[in-house]
Motif scaffolding. Structure first.
Motif, PDB file in Angstrom:
ATOM      1  N   ASN A 232       7.758   7.723   3.635  1.00  0.00           N
ATOM      2  CA  ASN A 232       9.173   7.762   3.983  1.00  0.00           C
ATOM      3  C   ASN A 232       9.990   7.891   2.707  1.00  0.00           C
ATOM      4  O   ASN A 232      10.041   6.963   1.906  1.00  0.00           O
ATOM      5  N   ASN A 233      10.617   9.030   2.521  1.00  0.00           N
ATOM      6  CA  ASN A 233      11.416   9.262   1.317  1.00  0.00           C
ATOM      7  C   ASN A 233      12.670   8.399   1.276  1.00  0.00           C
ATOM      8  O   ASN A 233      13.245   8.186   0.210  1.00  0.00           O
ATOM      9  N   ASN A 234      13.107   7.891   2.428  1.00  0.00           N
ATOM     10  CA  ASN A 234      14.315   7.072   2.489  1.00  0.00           C
ATOM     11  C   ASN A 234      14.025   5.597   2.247  1.00  0.00           C
ATOM     12  O   ASN A 234      14.933   4.782   2.260  1.00  0.00           O
ATOM     13  N   ALA A 235      12.769   5.243   2.056  1.00  0.00           N
ATOM     14  CA  ALA A 235      12.325   3.851   1.897  1.00  0.00           C
ATOM     15  C   ALA A 235      12.535   3.089   3.202  1.00  0.00           C
ATOM     16  O   ALA A 235      13.355   3.460   4.044  1.00  0.00           O
ATOM     17  N   GLY A 236      11.756   2.072   3.388  1.00  0.00           N
ATOM     18  CA  GLY A 236      11.838   1.279   4.607  1.00  0.00           C
ATOM     19  C   GLY A 236      10.896   1.793   5.680  1.00  0.00           C
ATOM     20  O   GLY A 236      10.114   2.714   5.458  1.00  0.00           O
ATOM     21  N   ILE A 237      10.975   1.167   6.832  1.00  0.00           N
ATOM     22  CA  ILE A 237      10.097   1.488   7.947  1.00  0.00           C
ATOM     23  C   ILE A 237      10.908   2.119   9.072  1.00  0.00           C
ATOM     24  O   ILE A 237      11.878   1.537   9.539  1.00  0.00           O
ATOM     25  N   GLU A 238      10.487   3.311   9.480  1.00  0.00           N
ATOM     26  CA  GLU A 238      11.105   4.008  10.611  1.00  0.00           C
ATOM     27  C   GLU A 238      10.047   4.164  11.692  1.00  0.00           C
ATOM     28  O   GLU A 238       8.968   4.674  11.423  1.00  0.00           O
ATOM     29  N   ILE A 239      10.365   3.711  12.905  1.00  0.00           N
ATOM     30  CA  ILE A 239       9.426   3.826  14.016  1.00  0.00           C
ATOM     31  C   ILE A 239      10.068   4.631  15.131  1.00  0.00           C
ATOM     32  O   ILE A 239      11.114   4.241  15.658  1.00  0.00           O
ATOM     33  N   ASN A 240       9.449   5.757  15.471  1.00  0.00           N
ATOM     34  CA  ASN A 240       9.883   6.570  16.595  1.00  0.00           C
ATOM     35  C   ASN A 240       8.802   6.435  17.667  1.00  0.00           C
ATOM     36  O   ASN A 240       7.700   6.942  17.508  1.00  0.00           O
ATOM     37  N   LEU A 241       9.126   5.726  18.741  1.00  0.00           N
ATOM     38  CA  LEU A 241       8.145   5.416  19.773  1.00  0.00           C
ATOM     39  C   LEU A 241       8.491   6.093  21.086  1.00  0.00           C
ATOM     40  O   LEU A 241       9.620   5.987  21.577  1.00  0.00           O
ATOM     41  N   GLU A 242       7.496   6.779  21.656  1.00  0.00           N
ATOM     42  CA  GLU A 242       7.600   7.330  23.006  1.00  0.00           C
ATOM     43  C   GLU A 242       6.551   6.634  23.854  1.00  0.00           C
ATOM     44  O   GLU A 242       5.411   6.470  23.428  1.00  0.00           O
ATOM     45  N   SER A 243       6.940   6.219  25.044  1.00  0.00           N
ATOM     46  CA  SER A 243       5.987   5.530  25.916  1.00  0.00           C
ATOM     47  C   SER A 243       6.503   5.552  27.345  1.00  0.00           C
ATOM     48  O   SER A 243       7.705   5.400  27.585  1.00  0.00           O
ATOM     49  N   ALA A 244       5.579   5.693  28.285  1.00  0.00           N
ATOM     50  CA  ALA A 244       5.949   5.625  29.699  1.00  0.00           C
ATOM     51  C   ALA A 244       6.377   4.214  30.077  1.00  0.00           C
ATOM     52  O   ALA A 244       7.065   4.017  31.077  1.00  0.00           O
TER      53      ALA A 244
ATOM     54  N   MET B 206       0.851  -1.172   0.000  1.00  0.00           N
ATOM     55  CA  MET B 206       0.000   0.000   0.000  1.00  0.00           C
ATOM     56  C   MET B 206       0.897   1.235   0.000  1.00  0.00           C
ATOM     57  O   MET B 206       1.846   1.320   0.765  1.00  0.00           O
ATOM     58  N   GLU B 207       0.580   2.161  -0.865  1.00  0.00           N
ATOM     59  CA  GLU B 207       1.376   3.381  -0.981  1.00  0.00           C
ATOM     60  C   GLU B 207       0.764   4.511  -0.158  1.00  0.00           C
ATOM     61  O   GLU B 207      -0.411   4.837  -0.297  1.00  0.00           O
ATOM     62  N   LEU B 208       1.571   5.098   0.689  1.00  0.00           N
ATOM     63  CA  LEU B 208       1.121   6.227   1.496  1.00  0.00           C
ATOM     64  C   LEU B 208       1.334   7.513   0.709  1.00  0.00           C
ATOM     65  O   LEU B 208       2.354   7.680   0.039  1.00  0.00           O
ATOM     66  N   LYS B 209       0.356   8.414   0.811  1.00  0.00           N
ATOM     67  CA  LYS B 209       0.398   9.628   0.003  1.00  0.00           C
ATOM     68  C   LYS B 209       0.575  10.900   0.815  1.00  0.00           C
ATOM     69  O   LYS B 209       1.236  11.834   0.364  1.00  0.00           O
ATOM     70  N   VAL B 210      -0.041  10.950   1.993  1.00  0.00           N
ATOM     71  CA  VAL B 210      -0.002  12.164   2.807  1.00  0.00           C
ATOM     72  C   VAL B 210       0.251  11.801   4.274  1.00  0.00           C
ATOM     73  O   VAL B 210       0.109  10.649   4.671  1.00  0.00           O
TER      74      VAL B 210
END
Length: 95
Positions: free
Chosen positions: A24-36, A1-5
């Protein structure tokens, strides 16, 4: 699935998760997670996110997630909603 916005789902309320997805312009999956509870459940939260992305066929995305104690089904549903909004899909066949 292609993400557009860039798209958002969830809240910063207790027992919820606020998720922002964007192409993601760099391709791949980047996850930035904040959690208590990052130390205890960070790996589990990232696993739910990764599995959900795989189910949806998303291979390139930047995710910013702020967890407030959400359980797995909430994480999954918020991510699904954000991804479908980002892909600008208005009709989806749920399994």
């Amino acid at each position: 699935m292609e993400l557009k916005v860039k798209a958002v789902a969830g809240t910063l309320e207790s027992s919820d998760i606020h998720i922002i997805v964007e192409p993601n312009n760099n391709a791949g999956i980047e996850i930035n997670l904040e959690s208590a509870v990052l130390a205890q459940f960070g790996d589990s939260i990232k696993e739910v996110i990764s599995e959900t992305l795989k189910e949806l066929g998303v291979e390139s995305v930047k995710i910013t997630a702020n967890d407030k104690g959400a359980i797995d089904p909430v994480i999954k549903s918020r991510l699904q909603t954000a991804v479908l909004r980002s892909a600008q899909i208005t009709k989806f066949q749920w399994k």
